[in-house]
Design a protein around this motif. Structure first.
Motif, mmCIF file in Angstrom:
data_model
loop_
_atom_site.group_PDB
_atom_site.id
_atom_site.type_symbol
_atom_site.label_atom_id
_atom_site.label_comp_id
_atom_site.label_asym_id
_atom_site.label_seq_id
_atom_site.Cartn_x
_atom_site.Cartn_y
_atom_site.Cartn_z
ATOM 1 N N ALA A 68 -6.306 -4.509 -7.774
ATOM 2 C CA ALA A 68 -7.179 -3.741 -6.882
ATOM 3 C C ALA A 68 -7.662 -4.610 -5.719
ATOM 4 N N SER A 72 -6.821 -4.081 -1.603
ATOM 5 C CA SER A 72 -7.880 -3.837 -0.623
ATOM 6 C C SER A 72 -7.915 -4.861 0.500
ATOM 7 N N HIS A 73 -7.353 -6.026 0.283
ATOM 8 C CA HIS A 73 -7.578 -7.090 1.255
ATOM 9 C C HIS A 73 -6.327 -7.755 1.792
ATOM 10 N N GLY A 90 -13.588 -10.259 0.472
ATOM 11 C CA GLY A 90 -14.315 -9.174 -0.190
ATOM 12 C C GLY A 90 -15.359 -9.748 -1.130
ATOM 13 N N ASN A 167 -3.780 -2.392 1.792
ATOM 14 C CA ASN A 167 -4.520 -1.797 2.895
ATOM 15 C C ASN A 167 -4.750 -2.750 4.055
#
Lengths: 687, 143
Positions: A68, A72-73, A90, A167
């Protein structure tokens, strides 16, 4: 690798708890085997944190989009350089990174002092393990970076899923400074744990003398240096990326990084009072305590979104953890202090208002007032809501009103303080040390005023900068003259020789000189100008001595983004000088974000700062926003000098014994002809 | 005069002077946080204060006019028309459905006139834990 990593972190927590609890048991029982095993558990904690961090980095490098955090990063096309930085982009990763850097410090301390200070180290180990345990609790149970993506399957059971691409990294973070700014700042934040551990440990152990100060001075300076670098790089990042033409916005997170810097700076000065005169012991201990708590508070403000900010991450559930930890730390410090306060009795009293002691006292007072002003301004929304029910924030005018005068007073003390004698300063020495610098600064400031440099604060700032710079140069000159009289070497060689003989003192002067440059740069802000205009190709705009002509625009392909680039020709006195290329980047990842790249032409006199501010929707013309910011380069140069000075001050003195023998000899031979050398050699060793 | 008294005077002069400056700066820059719903219930002088409101930019509502940008901010089911008149470019993250913070004062006609806008981009992707969407800002310091 994610299971491996999360297991390493869990094991690290177990070792950390053992190092903490076992350490307390070791202090009570004084069993040598227990002492040894807890120390080794402390080391194991650090190594396991390293393994956990490298596992997460491995997930980034292998584009593991089942994780995850990686999804996201990061994304496939992100360059290797930024995949390293994605680690701390993050919440979860940055907290892990905190543990990682703390572990580097803790491991260094445990190894460096493994056979020394046997009475003190178990206490220090317990404090360090306590801090590590807190962060490992967060890493393991609150904000684990090793969560996998999952989706409910047909039978209602959660299945692991992997995504084909991530992402992407926030475009604001895709900038070289962002790769080095957070590690520096974190090294500053975490580094103050070591002085804190020694201070609290020494207080609990009632460790005799000022030994803890000697032990922690270097650690405090290293942390301070990283904190300074972190703040500077952050300011430079804001300047070069956010595109609003400034470098400091009194944003809560910027303030959060400034707070421990202010108390840390106060501490680095006031320890000298304790070393030389046995004064301000209570003050020093509390300064270290406060610096550490402000570091934790800074991390909390950055990560929790309590106060909205440019950098703050989304609201999260770590708030209560941090509040709890800060409260617990404060209570521990308070109890330790109340139980052992007789151990901190002062040995001396203040003798005179014009003395080194008093300059340190006022220096500390000013740093503290600055810190309180910044802290209360930052937390104002939180407190006003508690007390009045209205959430009220204060902005830049509040901070500037208070902190500019304080900054100028501190700048004044920077020039005066180091040249005042301990106990009491004679009028004669005041005249000798300050006569020329005051006159020099007055003459230069008058010239500047005549040339149109007329904003009051900037003029005062310039005057003080010249004064302080002159006192520092005079100090180097006098010291070098003494050495030159004996060795006959050139002045530059003598200055280096002088510095190497008392690195702490002359390194300190270099840092002061760096701060003078920073202040010179800050004083330029009063003269900033800007012009904004929607421009056709071929059209021009004027700012200061420059003429900007928009030639054309083009696009620059890159696997990770497409950039729309403006071609702006810069002319000065109608002579073509160069082409600047401000651009907008459109990132191709799922978030579809944009980024601004500012084009800066920087000289010592001023920066020409050009932003492509997007297209005017009505006319479809590209909008160019140009700023003329005087003297900004001095700030970055000052920052480099501060770091250089700190590194100098960290070096051991060369030939310490020879210095005393060498400088007393000529002074004794010509006592009447050379009054200065003796004063220089007498002040040897202060700083 | 006694030394302690001299130090006492020096210290109090600094503290009092800074306190006074802080009070001046506070008066100049204090900004109230309100929600859009609260704004509509405010009366009298409370409406004239400088304030900060948060909400979501209504999709399709952004109109860029010369010298100002109009948009509608939504929150708690209420809508508020906003005119941004600041000189700084709007942040890159300012777009439809973005979370935005606006600072300024309400005008007579019911519009809100903002001189600062901060925006945080909308999370289009599924809520990843702790997704960082750092808002960028038009806020400018006067340092």
């Amino acid at each position: 690798m994610d299971v491996f990593g999360s297991f390493a972190l869990l094991l690290a927590l177990v070792c950390g708890v053992y190092a903490f609890a076992g350490g307390i048991a070791a202090i009570i029982t004084r069993h040598p085997l227990l002492v040894k095993s807890t120390r080794q558990a402390g080391m194991a904690t650090c190594v396991l944190v390293f393994i956990g961090t490298f596992s997460l980095e491995y997930l980034f490098f292998t584009d593991n989009f089942a994780s995850a955090y990686v999804v996201s990063h990061s994304n496939k096309d992100l360059s290797t350089f930024y995949k390293i930085a994605a680690l701390w982009s993050g919440m979860e990763g940055s907290l892990l990174f905190w543990s990682f850097i703390l572990s580097i410090y803790v491991l260094s301390v445990l190894i460096a002092y493994r056979n020394k200070n046997g009475e003190l180290m178990p206490y220090v180990g317990v404090v360090m393990a306590g801090v590590q345990t807190f962060f490992l609790l967060l890493n393991n149970f609150v904000e684990s970076p090793f969560k996998s993506l999952a989706a409910p399957g047909a039978n209602g059971i959660m299945n692991l899923v992997a995504r084909s691409d991530g992402n992407g990294l926030n475009p604001l973070l895709q900038y070289p400074e962002m790769v080095i700014h957070p590690p520096n700042l974190y090294s500053g934040y975490t580094g103050f744990t070591i002085p804190f551990a020694f201070a609290l440990g020494a207080l609990l152990a009632r460790y005799p003398g000022e030994k803890w100060i000697h032990l922690t001075r270097k650690w405090a300076m290293i942390a301070w240096m990283f904190q300074s670098m972190g703040i500077m790089l952050g300011a430079h990042w804001a300047y070069a990326v956010l595109g609003w033409g400034g470098y400091w916005g009194w944003d809560p997170v910027e303030n959060a990084s400034l707070l421990p810097w202010l108390t840390g700076t106060a501490f680095l000065h006031s320890v000298m009072m304790q070393e030389k005169r046995g004064m301000m012991k209570v003050w020093n201990v509390w300064l270290v305590f406060c610096t550490f708590m402000l570091c934790i508070l800074g991390t909390f403000l950055t990560r929790s979104g309590v106060v909205s900010s440019v950098h703050a991450f989304a609201q999260s559930n770590i708030g209560p953890w941090f509040v709890g930890f800060i409260s617990l730390t404060f209570l521990t410090c308070l109890v330790a202090y109340l139980k052992n306060r007789d151990y901190l009795k002062s040995e001396n009293q203040l003798d005179s208002v014009i003395s080194r002691e008093s300059s340190f006292l006022f220096n500390n007072l000013l740093f503290l007032v600055a810190c309180i002003a910044v802290l209360s301004g930052t937390l104002f929304p939180v407190f006003s809501e508690w007390f009045t029910g209205d959430r009220i924030s204060v902005g830049a005018p509040f901070f500037n009103k208070v902190d500019i005068p304080i900054g100028l007073l501190i700048l004044f003390l920077t020039g005066v303080g180091p040249l005042l004698a301990w106990r009491k300063t004679s009028p004669d020495s005041l005249k000798r040390n300050f006569g020329w610098p005051l006159a020099f600064a007055a003459v230069c400031a008058t010239v500047a005023f005549a040339l149109g440099f007329r904003k009051p604060y900037s003029l005062i700032c310039l005057y003080l900068c010249l004064f302080v710079a002159a006192t520092i140069v005079l100090e180097f000159y006098r010291g070098a003259t003494v050495i030159r009289a004996r060795s006959g070497a050139s002045y530059p060689a003598c200055v280096i020789d002088l510095t190497m003989r008392n690195t702490r003192r002359y390194g300190g002067y270099i840092i002061h000189m760096g701060m003078v440059f920073v202040f010179v740069g800050l004083s330029g802000a009063a003269f900033n100008k800007d012009v904004q205009k929607g421009m056709r190709f071929g059209e021009s705009m004027h700012i200061g001595p420059y003429t900007l002509v928009l030639q054309t625009s083009d696009t620059k392909p890159n696997p990770n983004y497409t950039a729309q680039r403006m071609v702006v020709e810069v002319l000065r006195d109608n002579q073509p000088m160069m082409i600047l290329n401000p651009e907008k980047r459109h990132f191709l990842t799922a978030k579809e974000e944009n980024g601004t790249m500012v084009a800066i032409y920087s000289t010592l006199k001023e920066d020409l700062y050009v932003v492509f501010a997007g297209d005017d929707p009505e006319t479809n013309l590209p909008v160019i926003h140009a700023f003329l910011n005087p003297l900004v380069k001095w700030i970055w140069f000052g920052g480099v000098l501060v770091v250089f000075g700190t590194l100098t001050a960290l070096m051991p003195n060369r030939r310490a014994v020879l210095v005393l023998a060498g400088t007393t000899q000529p002074a004794a031979a010509h006592p009447a002809a050379q009054p200065l050398p003796s004063s220089v050699s007498l002040r040897e060793g202060h700083d | 005069m006694k030394k302690q008294a001299k130090f006492g005077i020096g210290i109090s002069v600094i503290v009092v002077a800074m306190g006074f400056l802080a009070w001046l700066g506070y008066g100049e820059s204090k900004t109230y946080y309100h929600t859009i719903a609260e704004l509509q219930t405010l009366q009298g002088s409370a409406r004239a204060q400088r304030m900060r409101l948060g909400g979501t930019v209504a999709p399709g509502s952004i109109r860029k006019l010369s010298g100002r940008v109009d948009f509608v901010l939504e929150g708690e089911g209420k809508k508020l028309p906003v005119s941004y008149i600041g000189s700084d470019p709007l942040p890159d993250t300012f777009a439809d459905k973005a979370q935005a913070l606006v600072e300024g004062r309400p005008a007579e006609d019911g519009r809100f006139v903002a001189d600062h806008v901060q925006a945080k981009c909308a999370s289009k992707y599924e809520a990843a834990p702790g997704g960082d969407t750092a808002p960028s800002s038009t806020q400018r310091s006067s340092m």
